[in-house]
Design a protein around this motif. Structure first.
Motif, PDB file in Angstrom:
ATOM      1  N   GLN A  31       0.831  -1.205   0.000  1.00 57.85           N
ATOM      2  CA  GLN A  31       0.000   0.000   0.000  1.00 57.85           C
ATOM      3  C   GLN A  31       0.868   1.258   0.000  1.00 57.85           C
ATOM      4  O   GLN A  31       0.598   2.206  -0.740  1.00 57.85           O
ATOM      5  CB  GLN A  31      -0.943   0.011   1.197  1.00 57.85           C
ATOM      6  CG  GLN A  31      -2.080  -0.979   1.040  1.00 57.85           C
ATOM      7  CD  GLN A  31      -2.950  -1.054   2.267  1.00 57.85           C
ATOM      8  OE1 GLN A  31      -2.453  -1.032   3.395  1.00 57.85           O
ATOM      9  NE2 GLN A  31      -4.252  -1.157   2.053  1.00 57.85           N
ATOM     10  N   LEU A  32       1.917   1.257   0.812  1.00 57.48           N
ATOM     11  CA  LEU A  32       2.795   2.426   0.882  1.00 57.48           C
ATOM     12  C   LEU A  32       3.654   2.574  -0.373  1.00 57.48           C
ATOM     13  O   LEU A  32       3.856   3.686  -0.868  1.00 57.48           O
ATOM     14  CB  LEU A  32       3.693   2.345   2.121  1.00 57.48           C
ATOM     15  CG  LEU A  32       3.009   2.504   3.468  1.00 57.48           C
ATOM     16  CD1 LEU A  32       3.995   2.229   4.598  1.00 57.48           C
ATOM     17  CD2 LEU A  32       2.418   3.896   3.598  1.00 57.48           C
ATOM     18  N   ALA A  33       4.170   1.470  -0.870  1.00 57.78           N
ATOM     19  CA  ALA A  33       5.097   1.523  -1.998  1.00 57.78           C
ATOM     20  C   ALA A  33       4.404   1.745  -3.338  1.00 57.78           C
ATOM     21  O   ALA A  33       4.935   2.466  -4.188  1.00 57.78           O
ATOM     22  CB  ALA A  33       5.916   0.239  -2.052  1.00 57.78           C
ATOM     23  N   LEU A  34       3.247   1.153  -3.545  1.00 56.58           N
ATOM     24  CA  LEU A  34       2.629   1.208  -4.872  1.00 56.58           C
ATOM     25  C   LEU A  34       1.320   1.981  -4.929  1.00 56.58           C
ATOM     26  O   LEU A  34       1.141   2.834  -5.790  1.00 56.58           O
ATOM     27  CB  LEU A  34       2.397  -0.216  -5.397  1.00 56.58           C
ATOM     28  CG  LEU A  34       3.645  -1.067  -5.594  1.00 56.58           C
ATOM     29  CD1 LEU A  34       3.262  -2.457  -6.061  1.00 56.58           C
ATOM     30  CD2 LEU A  34       4.605  -0.428  -6.564  1.00 56.58           C
ATOM     31  N   VAL A  35       0.408   1.681  -4.030  1.00 53.92           N
ATOM     32  CA  VAL A  35      -0.927   2.272  -4.123  1.00 53.92           C
ATOM     33  C   VAL A  35      -0.923   3.745  -3.728  1.00 53.92           C
ATOM     34  O   VAL A  35      -1.476   4.587  -4.430  1.00 53.92           O
ATOM     35  CB  VAL A  35      -1.931   1.482  -3.252  1.00 53.92           C
ATOM     36  CG1 VAL A  35      -3.299   2.139  -3.280  1.00 53.92           C
ATOM     37  CG2 VAL A  35      -2.016   0.040  -3.714  1.00 53.92           C
ATOM     38  N   ASN A  36      -0.281   4.080  -2.636  1.00 55.01           N
ATOM     39  CA  ASN A  36      -0.347   5.442  -2.096  1.00 55.01           C
ATOM     40  C   ASN A  36       0.901   6.276  -2.365  1.00 55.01           C
ATOM     41  O   ASN A  36       1.071   7.318  -1.749  1.00 55.01           O
ATOM     42  CB  ASN A  36      -0.608   5.383  -0.582  1.00 55.01           C
ATOM     43  CG  ASN A  36      -1.909   4.684  -0.272  1.00 55.01           C
ATOM     44  OD1 ASN A  36      -2.870   4.771  -1.015  1.00 55.01           O
ATOM     45  ND2 ASN A  36      -1.935   3.950   0.825  1.00 55.01           N
ATOM     46  N   ASN A  37       1.758   5.832  -3.268  1.00 60.03           N
ATOM     47  CA  ASN A  37       3.010   6.545  -3.535  1.00 60.03           C
ATOM     48  C   ASN A  37       2.939   7.224  -4.906  1.00 60.03           C
ATOM     49  O   ASN A  37       3.072   6.562  -5.932  1.00 60.03           O
ATOM     50  CB  ASN A  37       4.189   5.571  -3.480  1.00 60.03           C
ATOM     51  CG  ASN A  37       5.519   6.289  -3.534  1.00 60.03           C
ATOM     52  OD1 ASN A  37       5.592   7.475  -3.798  1.00 60.03           O
ATOM     53  ND2 ASN A  37       6.581   5.547  -3.294  1.00 60.03           N
ATOM     54  N   PRO A  38       2.754   8.548  -4.929  1.00 55.29           N
ATOM     55  CA  PRO A  38       2.643   9.247  -6.217  1.00 55.29           C
ATOM     56  C   PRO A  38       3.970   9.297  -6.987  1.00 55.29           C
ATOM     57  O   PRO A  38       3.982   9.602  -8.173  1.00 55.29           O
ATOM     58  CB  PRO A  38       2.186  10.651  -5.824  1.00 55.29           C
ATOM     59  CG  PRO A  38       2.627  10.822  -4.420  1.00 55.29           C
ATOM     60  CD  PRO A  38       2.616   9.456  -3.800  1.00 55.29           C
ATOM     61  N   LYS A  39       5.075   8.991  -6.327  1.00 53.44           N
ATOM     62  CA  LYS A  39       6.378   9.023  -6.997  1.00 53.44           C
ATOM     63  C   LYS A  39       6.601   7.805  -7.892  1.00 53.44           C
ATOM     64  O   LYS A  39       7.468   7.817  -8.751  1.00 53.44           O
ATOM     65  CB  LYS A  39       7.504   9.107  -5.967  1.00 53.44           C
ATOM     66  CG  LYS A  39       7.518  10.413  -5.210  1.00 53.44           C
ATOM     67  CD  LYS A  39       8.637  10.440  -4.196  1.00 53.44           C
ATOM     68  CE  LYS A  39       8.611  11.730  -3.401  1.00 53.44           C
ATOM     69  NZ  LYS A  39       9.665  11.758  -2.391  1.00 53.44           N
ATOM     70  N   VAL A  40       5.806   6.768  -7.680  1.00 53.36           N
ATOM     71  CA  VAL A  40       5.943   5.551  -8.474  1.00 53.36           C
ATOM     72  C   VAL A  40       5.213   5.755  -9.803  1.00 53.36           C
ATOM     73  O   VAL A  40       4.051   6.147  -9.824  1.00 53.36           O
ATOM     74  CB  VAL A  40       5.362   4.336  -7.728  1.00 53.36           C
ATOM     75  CG1 VAL A  40       5.343   3.098  -8.607  1.00 53.36           C
ATOM     76  CG2 VAL A  40       6.150   4.073  -6.464  1.00 53.36           C
ATOM     77  N   SER A  41       5.929   5.506 -10.905  1.00 55.60           N
ATOM     78  CA  SER A  41       5.322   5.608 -12.236  1.00 55.60           C
ATOM     79  C   SER A  41       4.470   4.376 -12.480  1.00 55.60           C
ATOM     80  O   SER A  41       4.981   3.289 -12.707  1.00 55.60           O
ATOM     81  CB  SER A  41       6.400   5.687 -13.318  1.00 55.60           C
ATOM     82  OG  SER A  41       7.079   6.893 -13.246  1.00 55.60           O
ATOM     83  N   MET A  42       3.168   4.584 -12.403  1.00 57.58           N
ATOM     84  CA  MET A  42       2.251   3.471 -12.582  1.00 57.58           C
ATOM     85  C   MET A  42       0.940   4.021 -13.131  1.00 57.58           C
ATOM     86  O   MET A  42       0.434   5.025 -12.629  1.00 57.58           O
ATOM     87  CB  MET A  42       2.029   2.755 -11.248  1.00 57.58           C
ATOM     88  CG  MET A  42       1.282   1.462 -11.349  1.00 57.58           C
ATOM     89  SD  MET A  42       1.111   0.641  -9.754  1.00 57.58           S
ATOM     90  CE  MET A  42       2.663  -0.225  -9.654  1.00 57.58           C
ATOM     91  N   LYS A  43       0.414   3.363 -14.152  1.00 57.82           N
ATOM     92  CA  LYS A  43      -0.868   3.772 -14.708  1.00 57.82           C
ATOM     93  C   LYS A  43      -1.968   3.579 -13.681  1.00 57.82           C
ATOM     94  O   LYS A  43      -1.856   2.744 -12.777  1.00 57.82           O
ATOM     95  CB  LYS A  43      -1.194   2.941 -15.939  1.00 57.82           C
ATOM     96  CG  LYS A  43      -0.364   3.255 -17.147  1.00 57.82           C
ATOM     97  CD  LYS A  43      -0.855   2.389 -18.298  1.00 57.82           C
ATOM     98  CE  LYS A  43      -0.212   2.766 -19.585  1.00 57.82           C
ATOM     99  NZ  LYS A  43      -0.709   1.922 -20.695  1.00 57.82           N
ATOM    100  N   ASN A  44      -3.042   4.334 -13.844  1.00 58.88           N
ATOM    101  CA  ASN A  44      -4.166   4.237 -12.915  1.00 58.88           C
ATOM    102  C   ASN A  44      -4.773   2.837 -12.890  1.00 58.88           C
ATOM    103  O   ASN A  44      -5.150   2.343 -11.824  1.00 58.88           O
ATOM    104  CB  ASN A  44      -5.243   5.264 -13.263  1.00 58.88           C
ATOM    105  CG  ASN A  44      -4.820   6.667 -12.899  1.00 58.88           C
ATOM    106  OD1 ASN A  44      -3.959   6.873 -12.049  1.00 58.88           O
ATOM    107  ND2 ASN A  44      -5.410   7.644 -13.567  1.00 58.88           N
ATOM    108  N   ASN A  45      -4.852   2.185 -14.072  1.00 52.61           N
ATOM    109  CA  ASN A  45      -5.432   0.841 -14.070  1.00 52.61           C
ATOM    110  C   ASN A  45      -4.545  -0.154 -13.331  1.00 52.61           C
ATOM    111  O   ASN A  45      -5.033  -1.105 -12.734  1.00 52.61           O
ATOM    112  CB  ASN A  45      -5.732   0.358 -15.495  1.00 52.61           C
ATOM    113  CG  ASN A  45      -4.517   0.268 -16.374  1.00 52.61           C
ATOM    114  OD1 ASN A  45      -3.516   0.944 -16.168  1.00 52.61           O
ATOM    115  ND2 ASN A  45      -4.608  -0.559 -17.394  1.00 52.61           N
ATOM    116  N   HIS A  46      -3.229   0.094 -13.304  1.00 55.19           N
ATOM    117  CA  HIS A  46      -2.345  -0.777 -12.523  1.00 55.19           C
ATOM    118  C   HIS A  46      -2.510  -0.513 -11.030  1.00 55.19           C
ATOM    119  O   HIS A  46      -2.482  -1.448 -10.221  1.00 55.19           O
ATOM    120  CB  HIS A  46      -0.885  -0.583 -12.939  1.00 55.19           C
ATOM    121  CG  HIS A  46      -0.612  -1.051 -14.329  1.00 55.19           C
ATOM    122  ND1 HIS A  46       0.288  -0.449 -15.155  1.00 55.19           N
ATOM    123  CD2 HIS A  46      -1.151  -2.061 -15.045  1.00 55.19           C
ATOM    124  CE1 HIS A  46       0.304  -1.068 -16.316  1.00 55.19           C
ATOM    125  NE2 HIS A  46      -0.564  -2.044 -16.276  1.00 55.19           N
TER     126      HIS A  46
END
Length: 176
Positions: free
Chosen positions: A105-120
């Motif tokens: 949750q901290l690393a991927l879902v709630n981290n805006p610094k991570v480049s990830m598409k919304n569907n991911h």
């Protein structure tokens, strides 16, 4: 027999689209560099210009697509790792540790610094939701494992697509 004809038709259609893209792109590059597409040079000089333009076009495409695709591949690989890890816990009837869920949750879902598409991000949220449901015995082991295996299989398919040659064509990417 009809399937083979349809398959050949699609092959020729895709080749046609690819060659149209190449002709248009190389002509545009030659025009940008030379100021004209047709000049009074011999065939070998014109061929050399188009080979140079094609090479330049491919370098630009490969650089742009590889950078874009690598961020996508990175995200999908991270998600697949999570899915496979959680599937292992379920396979051996173990609860997924709370710190693993929080870390995701901290690393991927709630981290805006991570480049990830919304569907991911949505996919990771769904995985976390299913994981919490599994831990609280609201979702049985087999359903959870099936969900994780299905997600892993879908990610594998997406990752394989990035190795296809047609992914280096602008027009074919949009037409597929």
């Amino acid at each position: 027999m009809k399937y083979i004809e349809n398959s050949q038709h699609k092959l020729f259609k895709h080749l046609g689209i690819y060659f149209i893209e190449i002709i248009f792109a190389t002509s545009l590059i030659v025009w940008l560099i030379e100021g004209t597409i047709i000049n009074k040079r011999d065939f070998s000089e014109i061929l050399r210009q188009y080979v140079f333009a094609y090479t330049l076009y491919q370098i630009i495409l490969v650089a742009a697509f590889k950078f874009k695709d690598s961020t996508e591949i990175d995200a999908l690989t991270s998600i697949k790792d999570i899915v496979d890890k959680f599937q292992l816990y379920a396979e051996f009837d173990m609860k997924i540790p709370e710190f693993e869920i929080k870390k995701i949750q901290l690393a991927l879902v709630n981290n805006p610094k991570v480049s990830m598409k919304n569907n991911h991000r949505e996919l990771v949220r769904d995985i976390v939701t299913n994981t919490v449901s599994y831990n609280e015995s609201e979702l049985n082991k087999d359903t959870f494992r099936f969900s994780m295996k299905q997600t892993s299989r879908e990610i594998d398919t997406l990752l394989k697509i990035y190795s296809f040659h047609w992914m280096n064509s602008v027009l074919l990417r949009f037409s597929k």
